[in-house]
Structures are given as structure tokens and as C-alpha cells.
Design an enzyme around this catalytic site. Structure first.
Site, PDB file in Angstrom:
ATOM      1  N   THR A  39       0.693  -1.155  -0.190  1.00  0.00           N
ATOM      2  CA  THR A  39      -0.119   0.058   0.224  1.00  0.00           C
ATOM      3  C   THR A  39       1.015   1.146  -0.168  1.00  0.00           C
ATOM      4  OG1 THR A  39      -1.573  -1.037   1.213  1.00  0.00           O
ATOM      5  CG2 THR A  39      -1.744   1.029   1.463  1.00  0.00           C
ATOM      6  N   CYS A  40       1.963   1.325   0.795  1.00  0.00           N
ATOM      7  CA  CYS A  40       2.587   2.772   0.923  1.00  0.00           C
ATOM      8  C   CYS A  40       3.241   3.252  -0.120  1.00  0.00           C
ATOM      9  CB  CYS A  40       3.640   2.326   2.169  1.00  0.00           C
ATOM     10  SG  CYS A  40       4.992   3.800   2.062  1.00  0.00           S
ATOM     11  N   CYS A  45       1.140   5.894   1.284  1.00  0.00           N
ATOM     12  CA  CYS A  45       2.341   7.275   1.582  1.00  0.00           C
ATOM     13  C   CYS A  45       2.886   7.807   0.487  1.00  0.00           C
ATOM     14  CB  CYS A  45       3.188   6.720   2.709  1.00  0.00           C
ATOM     15  SG  CYS A  45       2.691   5.118   3.594  1.00  0.00           S
ATOM     16  N   LYS A  48       0.737   9.373  -2.263  1.00  0.00           N
ATOM     17  CA  LYS A  48       0.013  10.722  -1.645  1.00  0.00           C
ATOM     18  C   LYS A  48       0.852  11.814  -1.385  1.00  0.00           C
ATOM     19  CE  LYS A  48       0.367  11.284   2.202  1.00  0.00           C
ATOM     20  NZ  LYS A  48      -0.126  10.273   3.351  1.00  0.00           N
ATOM     21  N   TYR A 174      -6.630  10.556   8.989  1.00  0.00           N
ATOM     22  CA  TYR A 174      -5.558  10.771   7.983  1.00  0.00           C
ATOM     23  C   TYR A 174      -5.855  11.128   6.648  1.00  0.00           C
ATOM     24  CZ  TYR A 174      -2.215   9.041  11.707  1.00  0.00           C
ATOM     25  OH  TYR A 174      -1.219   8.674  12.715  1.00  0.00           O
ATOM     26  N   GLU A 178      -6.127  14.514   4.517  1.00  0.00           N
ATOM     27  CA  GLU A 178      -4.995  14.674   3.427  1.00  0.00           C
ATOM     28  C   GLU A 178      -5.631  14.929   2.026  1.00  0.00           C
ATOM     29  OE1 GLU A 178      -1.361  12.130   5.627  1.00  0.00           O
ATOM     30  OE2 GLU A 178      -2.522  11.173   4.045  1.00  0.00           O
ATOM     31  N   ARG A 195     -18.327  12.619  11.714  1.00  0.00           N
ATOM     32  CA  ARG A 195     -19.141  12.495  12.500  1.00  0.00           C
ATOM     33  C   ARG A 195     -18.861  13.381  14.032  1.00  0.00           C
ATOM     34  NH1 ARG A 195     -19.279   5.822  12.258  1.00  0.00           N
ATOM     35  NH2 ARG A 195     -16.954   6.050  13.245  1.00  0.00           N
ATOM     36  N   GLY A 258     -11.655   4.541   7.126  1.00  0.00           N
ATOM     37  CA  GLY A 258     -10.943   3.472   7.964  1.00  0.00           C
ATOM     38  C   GLY A 258     -10.816   2.314   6.991  1.00  0.00           C
ATOM     39  N   ASP A 299      -0.083  -3.979   8.979  1.00  0.00           N
ATOM     40  CA  ASP A 299      -1.382  -3.396   9.315  1.00  0.00           C
ATOM     41  C   ASP A 299      -2.443  -4.661   9.474  1.00  0.00           C
ATOM     42  OD1 ASP A 299      -0.636  -0.926   8.800  1.00  0.00           O
ATOM     43  OD2 ASP A 299      -1.820  -0.607   7.043  1.00  0.00           O
ATOM     44  N   ALA A 337       2.628  11.634  11.417  1.00  0.00           N
ATOM     45  CA  ALA A 337       2.245  13.098  10.773  1.00  0.00           C
ATOM     46  C   ALA A 337       1.171  12.802   9.739  1.00  0.00           C
ATOM     47  CB  ALA A 337       3.652  13.534   9.920  1.00  0.00           C
ATOM     48  N   HIS A 431      17.962  30.099  14.605  1.00  0.00           N
ATOM     49  CA  HIS A 431      17.178  31.108  14.235  1.00  0.00           C
ATOM     50  C   HIS A 431      17.352  31.780  13.026  1.00  0.00           C
ATOM     51  CE1 HIS A 431      14.668  34.779  15.554  1.00  0.00           C
ATOM     52  NE2 HIS A 431      15.724  35.428  14.935  1.00  0.00           N
ATOM     53  N   GLU A 436      12.634  26.616  16.579  1.00  0.00           N
ATOM     54  CA  GLU A 436      13.381  27.046  17.781  1.00  0.00           C
ATOM     55  C   GLU A 436      12.315  27.316  18.833  1.00  0.00           C
ATOM     56  OE1 GLU A 436      15.061  31.166  17.504  1.00  0.00           O
ATOM     57  OE2 GLU A 436      13.874  31.427  15.727  1.00  0.00           O
TER      58      GLU A 436
END
Ligand code: NDP
Length: 455
Positions: A39-40, A45, A48, A174, A178, A195, A258, A299, A337, A431, A436
Site C-alpha cells: 500500500t505505502c 504514503c 499521496k 488521516y 489529506e 461524525r 478506515g 497492518d 504525521a 534562528h 526553535e
């Protein structure tokens, strides 16, 4: 035995386990029925993120005016993007095959099933194996409403022939947020139907609120507290009716509601591999199923469904079985993420999870990132540290803002090592960056304990 290890499923977990095991000298077979890399690499991922990046260019072209550029955004060619993505994915799939071949694993293009606890069948042949790994991943699930088949799932989204003009995304996990961001950035009108009162259930409350604001600022039309009841077609038009009777119209309805473990038809019941309450394969900390010498990972075990967890599990089992280096993968402090624009990333506990265990100090900041002081885009960054009051350990770090995934990956090392707030404070910032802020959060925003959280 024909093999020391037979791996069913050539995704992130299976490929890593097969490759490392073969590298340790084991005789390895690995079967994949669809795409090497799983899948990834093929429908998750990697493509995507390429689509997310495509969308970002449009925003940058708009923002450039604030920096003195005169430029027009122009139009976007979906077909060209998908063709470029397909070329890259084909290249990556080839690399996965090559890696397995180079490691000495025997690869099978076909569906493998279990015949007994030491035998698999693939392409009409039977092979015996001392150990078997099931790494068959998961599949997207549609809700059980009338007409659900008229909507698409994430597998389909990567192969759309044309860019939809009006999209309804269902869900706010997710995948939903996305893809809502991708379609909006590439020019579609997007409705997000979910929902909960806020998107991204399970994430920290402040991040969820920030995400809601960010989705709105992007021009996505939000429908919180909304549940789909039925989907109908009127020619090419799709009509989604919600349980409160409202109707929404679009040319594409996308269910991101899902994923379910891919266990059907593998012969698990025949050999006694048991499933858990979520219909995923039950495993112990060492990835053992209820049958000795049959393991499951990734998974298909539906624990933490993330590629880096799957690859870590594959590697750990290979080292355990064939590398004289037994180890388990810890599922604590796994960073992750969400690749929205801007992205969300987090590691460790949310405020809600942490304060249920012991009181926590919260450090929270929201600010306009430097780029957007000139671009004029109303986009905010949110950063948050959750610090255990008693030990002063940073138990959670959360961010929504540009480069969040890149920043939190580094912060995750500190959290995994058990860094305290004082360790963060004595680290000198770089900086000017957004990152930071994580080492200059001097003023505590609040202290939360279970009683306060209940209020
Ligand atoms: P999630 O489990 O994250 O979210 C599912 C969403 O669908 C939730 O908003 C849920 O609502 C909603 N939902 C479920 N059933 C229904 C229903 N019958 N009607 C309406 N809404 C419904 O799943 P995803 O499909 O987004 O992603 C699957 C998994 O894949 C993720 O959990 C993650 O592990 C992984 N993933 C990771 C990515 C990354 O790392 N960036 C990217 C994509 C996927 P509610 O909250 O109300 O239950």
C-alpha cells in the site's frame, strides 16, 4: 522444508522481513499478489505525498506576490501529474523486486494461502516452510450505507482519469483530511463530512482545533457532527444524504472511513490463527500468532498502522529468527504525521492521555509563521509540549505548521530518550526557524490534571 521462512505479502513489513532474513542466510520465499512495496509505495504514503507536493506549488505561486513576484498560477494538468507519479511508482516497485532478488529471496507473483501450519500454496504449487509470516496489510472500508459502491476509496483515488470538480470527503482521519487538502489545492470544491465535532479523532485537542481552522482557511467546507445515510447517482452527479436529511452534491464521493485487516481467504481458520475483536490477527509482543512458527506484522495486526512500524517489525523478526539478535519493537512514542497543508505531526501522549495518568504542564504557542507575514496567507502554526509535572519529562510534542513532520522527527529522538523540559530549555535554537519555538517555550500555559480535564 523448502524454506526457512515464507512471507505472505510483499509490502513494507513483508519485504523488509524477507530481505533481512535472506541477508542473514535464511532460505526465504515471499509472495505478493498485487504490488511489490504494498500500500505505502503504490497506493498510499508515497504517491499521496507526491500529490500533496503538487498542491503546494499552487499555494506558493499565489504567495509569491507578497514577496514582489508577478506571476500567474496557471492551470494544473491532472493527467500529467498522475503519469509522472505512475512512472515514479513503477521505478520504486522495480527497486523492491531488485532488493529481494539481490538478497537471495525467491519471489512469487501470486496469492499465497495457508494449507497447514508449515505449508503454503501459491500459483498452484505447495511449499513447506519452517516459519511463516503473514504481512498482508489492510484494505479501505466503505461505510455500510445504501449506494456506498457509488463512492470511491483511497485505492481508486490514485488512478482517477480526470480531476474532479466537486468532491465530498467522508471521514476526518488521516486519509480524509489529506485528500481534502490535495483536491482543494488542485482546484476542486471540497466538502468534508465527519461524525465528530472536530477532525482527527485521537489527536491532541489543540491540534484538532487548529486543524479545523486550517481546513476552513483553505476553503474546505466543513460538516462536523454529520453522518452519511445514503448515496445516490443522478447521471454523473452523486447525491449524499446525511442522517439529518441534508443533501450534498458532487461529482466524486470519497469514503476515507478506515481500513480493515486483509485476512479473508488466507486459510487462517484452517490452521488455527486467531483474530482479535477488530478482526485483525492476534499477536504477542514477539509478533507470534496463536500458531507456533506463524507470525504476523504490519497492518494485518491492526495495532499502529504506519509503514515505519511495519518495517521495524519486519526487521526485528528477521534479526530475532535468523540474526542471533532477538528483540521486540516498542509501540510507545511512535511519531506520525498527517500530510495536510500545513501538516500535523506528533509524538508521545496527547494532553488528554497524559493527564489521565498524572498532572501535566502544558506549553502551547500559536503564531503566524514568518513566510506568511509577507505572503498574507492566513495560516497559523501551533506547537505544544506536554510535560509530566512530577518528573518534568516531555511526554508529548505536537505541531501543526509547515515542516511539522521534519521537525517532529528530530523532537521524537528527545522524547524517546526521555528528555526533560530543562533539556529542551538548555538547547539553543536555530534562528529564525519555527522549530526553535520548541526550545524557547518559557511560559507554562496551564497545568492539567484529570479533574481539570473533566471540566
Ligand atoms: P482513520 O481510522 O484514521 O479514520 C477513519 C475516519 O472515518 C474517522 O474520521 C471515522 O470517524 C470515519 N468513519 C469510520 N466509519 C464511518 C462511517 N461508517 N461513517 C462515517 N464516518 C466513518 O482511517 P483512515 O482511513 O483515514 O486511515 C487508515 C489508517 O491508515 C490510519 O489510521 C493510519 O494508521 C494510516 N494512515 C497513515 C497516514 C500517515 O501516516 N500520514 C496516511 C494515511 C493513512 P470517527 O472518528 O467518528 O470514528
Amino acid at each position: 522444508m523448502d524454506f526457512d521462512l515464507f512471507v505472505i505479502g510483499g509490502g513494507s513489513a513483508g519485504v523488509r522481513c524477507a530481505r533481512i532474513s535472506a541477508g542473514h542466510g535464511a532460505r526465504v520465499g515471499v509472495a505478493e499478489e498485487r504490488h511489490w512495496g504494498g500500500t505505502c509505495v503504490n497506493i498510499g504514503c508515497v504517491p499521496k505525498k507526491l500529490l500533496v507536493q503538487a498542491g503546494e506549488y499552487g499555494g506558493w505561486a499565489e504567495d509569491a506576490a507578497g514577496f514582489g513576484w508577478t506571476m500567474t498560477k496557471g492551470s494544473h494538468d491532472w493527467g500529467k501529474l498522475i503519469a509522472a507519479k505512475d512512472r515514479e511508482i513503477t521505478r520504486l516497485e522495480g527497486i523492491y523486486r531488485k532488493l529481494l532478488n539481490a538478497a537471495g529471496a525467491r519471489i512469487f507473483d501470486g496469492r499465497a494461502t495457508l494449507v497447514d501450519a508449515h505449508t503454503v500454496e501459491v500459483n498452484g504449487e505447495r511449499y513447506t516452510a519452517r516459519n511463516i509470516v503473514i504481512a498482508t496489510g489492510g484494505n479501505p472500508e466503505r461505510p455500510t450505507i445504501p449506494g456506498a459502491e457509488l463512492g470511491i476509496i483511497s485505492d481508486d483515488a490514485f488512478y482517477l482519469k480526470t480531476m474532479p470538480r466537486r468532491v465530498i470527503m467522508v471521514g476526518s482521519g488521516y486519509i480524509a483530511v489529506e485528500f481534502a487538502g490535495i483536491f482543494k489545492a488542485l482546484g476542486a470544491e471540497v466538502d468534508l463530512v465527519y461524525r465528530q465535532p472536530l477532525p482527527l479523532r485521537g489527536f491532541d485537542h489543540d491540534i484538532r482545533e487548529s486543524m479545523q481552522e486550517a481546513l476552513e482557511a483553505q476553503g474546505i467546507v466543513l460538516h462536523p457532527n454529520s453522518t452519511p445515510a445514503k448515496l445516490e447517482a443522478d447521471g454523473d452527479m452523486r447525491i449524499l444524504t446525511l442522517t439529518d436529511g441534508r443533501t450534498l452534491h458532487a461529482d466524486l464521493v470519497f469514503f476515507a472511513t478506515g481500513r480493515k485487516a486483509n485476512v479473508a481467504g488466507l486459510g487462517l481458520d484452517k490452521v488455527g490463527v486467531e483474530l482479535n475483536a477488530k478482526d485483525a490477527i492476534k499477536v504477542d509482543d514477539g509478533l507470534r500468532t496463536t500458531v507456533p512458527h506463524i507470525y504476523a506484522m504490519g497492518d494485518v495486526t491492526d495495532r499502529i498502522n504506519l509503514t515505519p512500524v511495519a518495517t521495524a517489525e519486519g526487521h526485528a523478526l528477521a534479526d530475532t529468527l535468523f540474526g542471533n539478535s532477538p528483540r521486540n519493537v516498542s509501540l510507545r512514542n511512535i511519531p506520525s504525521a498527517v500530510f495536510t497543508t500545513p501538516p500535523v505531526a506528533s509524538v508521545g501522549l496527547t494532553e488528554e492521555q497524559a493527564c489521565a495518568m498524572s498532572p501535566v504542564d502544558i506549553y502551547l504557542t500559536k503564531f503566524t509563521p514568518m513566510r506568511h507575514t509577507l505572503s498574507g496567507r492566513g495560516r497559523k502554526t501551533t506547537m505544544k509540549l506536554v510535560v509530566d509535572k512530577a518528573t518534568q519529562k516531555v511526554v508529548g510534542a505536537h505541531m501543526m505548521g509547515e515542516d511539522a513532520a521534519e521537525i517532529i522527527q528530530g523532537i521524537a529522538i528527545a522524547v524517546v530518550m526521555g528528555a526533560t523540559k530543562a533539556d529542551f530549555d538548555r538547547t539553543i535554537g536555530i534562528h529564525p526557524t519555527a522549530a526553535e519555538e520548541f526550545v524557547t517555550l518559557r511560559t507554562r500555559t496551564r497545568t492539567t490534571d484529570l479533574a481539570k480535564a473533566a471540566e
